[in-house]
Design a protein around this motif. Structure first.
Motif, PDB file in Angstrom:
ATOM      1  N   PHE A 124      -4.325  13.534   2.070  1.00 59.12           N
ATOM      2  CA  PHE A 124      -4.053  12.808   3.288  1.00 59.12           C
ATOM      3  C   PHE A 124      -2.612  12.654   3.802  1.00 59.12           C
ATOM      4  O   PHE A 124      -1.926  12.456   4.691  1.00 59.12           O
ATOM      5  CB  PHE A 124      -4.733  11.457   3.507  1.00 59.12           C
ATOM      6  N   PHE A 125      -2.051  12.392   2.367  1.00 59.79           N
ATOM      7  CA  PHE A 125      -0.597  11.831   2.512  1.00 59.79           C
ATOM      8  C   PHE A 125       0.262  13.103   1.618  1.00 59.79           C
ATOM      9  O   PHE A 125       0.422  12.666   0.618  1.00 59.79           O
ATOM     10  CB  PHE A 125      -0.248  10.638   2.175  1.00 59.79           C
ATOM     11  N   LEU A 133       3.905   7.363   7.007  1.00 59.93           N
ATOM     12  CA  LEU A 133       2.447   6.556   6.989  1.00 59.93           C
ATOM     13  C   LEU A 133       2.281   5.693   8.098  1.00 59.93           C
ATOM     14  O   LEU A 133       1.125   5.636   8.663  1.00 59.93           O
ATOM     15  CB  LEU A 133       2.775   5.548   5.820  1.00 59.93           C
ATOM     16  N   HIS A 157      -3.780   6.001  10.005  1.00 63.08           N
ATOM     17  CA  HIS A 157      -4.912   5.770   8.930  1.00 63.08           C
ATOM     18  C   HIS A 157      -5.421   4.374   9.176  1.00 63.08           C
ATOM     19  O   HIS A 157      -4.857   3.464   9.542  1.00 63.08           O
ATOM     20  CB  HIS A 157      -4.310   5.919   7.546  1.00 63.08           C
ATOM     21  N   GLU A 158      -6.944   4.234   9.065  1.00 61.60           N
ATOM     22  CA  GLU A 158      -7.409   2.912   9.400  1.00 61.60           C
ATOM     23  C   GLU A 158      -7.022   2.038   8.593  1.00 61.60           C
ATOM     24  O   GLU A 158      -7.092   0.729   9.300  1.00 61.60           O
ATOM     25  CB  GLU A 158      -8.982   3.360   9.281  1.00 61.60           C
ATOM     26  N   SER A 185       0.719   8.024  10.925  1.00 58.58           N
ATOM     27  CA  SER A 185      -0.334   8.577  10.475  1.00 58.58           C
ATOM     28  C   SER A 185      -1.502   8.264  11.140  1.00 58.58           C
ATOM     29  O   SER A 185      -2.717   8.846  11.221  1.00 58.58           O
ATOM     30  CB  SER A 185      -0.704   8.662   9.051  1.00 58.58           C
ATOM     31  N   MET A 214      -6.104  10.086  -2.129  1.00 57.96           N
ATOM     32  CA  MET A 214      -5.407  10.170  -0.937  1.00 57.96           C
ATOM     33  C   MET A 214      -4.241  11.002  -0.793  1.00 57.96           C
ATOM     34  O   MET A 214      -3.858  11.293   0.163  1.00 57.96           O
ATOM     35  CB  MET A 214      -4.648   8.804  -0.762  1.00 57.96           C
ATOM     36  N   TRP A 234       0.793  -1.304  -0.031  1.00 53.05           N
ATOM     37  CA  TRP A 234      -0.042  -0.055  -0.045  1.00 53.05           C
ATOM     38  C   TRP A 234       0.908   1.137  -0.059  1.00 53.05           C
ATOM     39  O   TRP A 234       0.656   2.236  -0.738  1.00 53.05           O
ATOM     40  CB  TRP A 234      -1.085   0.113   1.293  1.00 53.05           C
TER      41      TRP A 234
END
Length: 161
Positions: A104-105, A115, A120-121, A118, A101, A89
């Motif tokens: 977000f990134f 990452l 992130h879910e 972060s 994305m 990913w």
């Protein structure tokens, strides 16, 4: 041909299987794009005849969906060793293959450490949450990590032989 559902968990080699399934299962098929609310709207907009002709359900969606037509349809999926899934990913994001994305990134700050920090879910038991049906429904919200994994393994043993 037997009706089939492929539950495509992101970054688990699903695109390769998709190509093979699309050769075996010509239209009509229904593709979940990962936005469950929109996917459900698209599905409910189909006529009963269109729904009844679907032989392949494919895509990014949780295992449990409020679609009665999926009851009794065999489901297949891939799961992947979690660390290699996250690394895949990361490379996917690094190559800007998910432009949605980008906010977000941010590219100028983006590296593996960023990452992982972060929160992130998709970093937290994504595969297990897909198997449990936790896309938009909050099923795993009050479960600790170990309970999520245990429940997903249970689901695999019971329903996805």
């Amino acid at each position: 041909m037997q009706r089939l559902r492929f539950l495509h968990i992101p970054k688990t080699a699903g695109t390769t299987l998709r190509d093979a399934l699309f050769r075996l299962y010509p239209e009509p098929r229904f593709i979940f794009h990962g936005n469950i609310a929109n996917d459900l709207r698209r599905y409910r907009a189909l006529s009963l005849e269109q729904r009844g002709s679907i032989q392949l359900y494919f895509g990014h969606s949780p295992f449990r969906l409020p679609i009665d037509d999926l009851l009794g349809v065999d489901t297949i999926t891939f799961i992947r060793e979690p660390v290699s899934r996250v690394v895949s990913w990361f490379h996917h994001l690094l190559e800007n293959k998910s432009p949605e994305m980008a906010g977000f990134f941010p590219q100028q700050q983006f590296d593996l450490e960023f990452l992982l920090a972060s929160g992130h879910e998709a970093l937290n038991n994504l595969q297990a949450r897909y198997l449990l049906g936790d896309a938009d429904y909050g099923y795993c919200q009050n479960m600790d990590d170990q309970r999520i994994v245990d429940a997903a393994v249970e689901r695999l043993a019971e329903e996805m032989r």
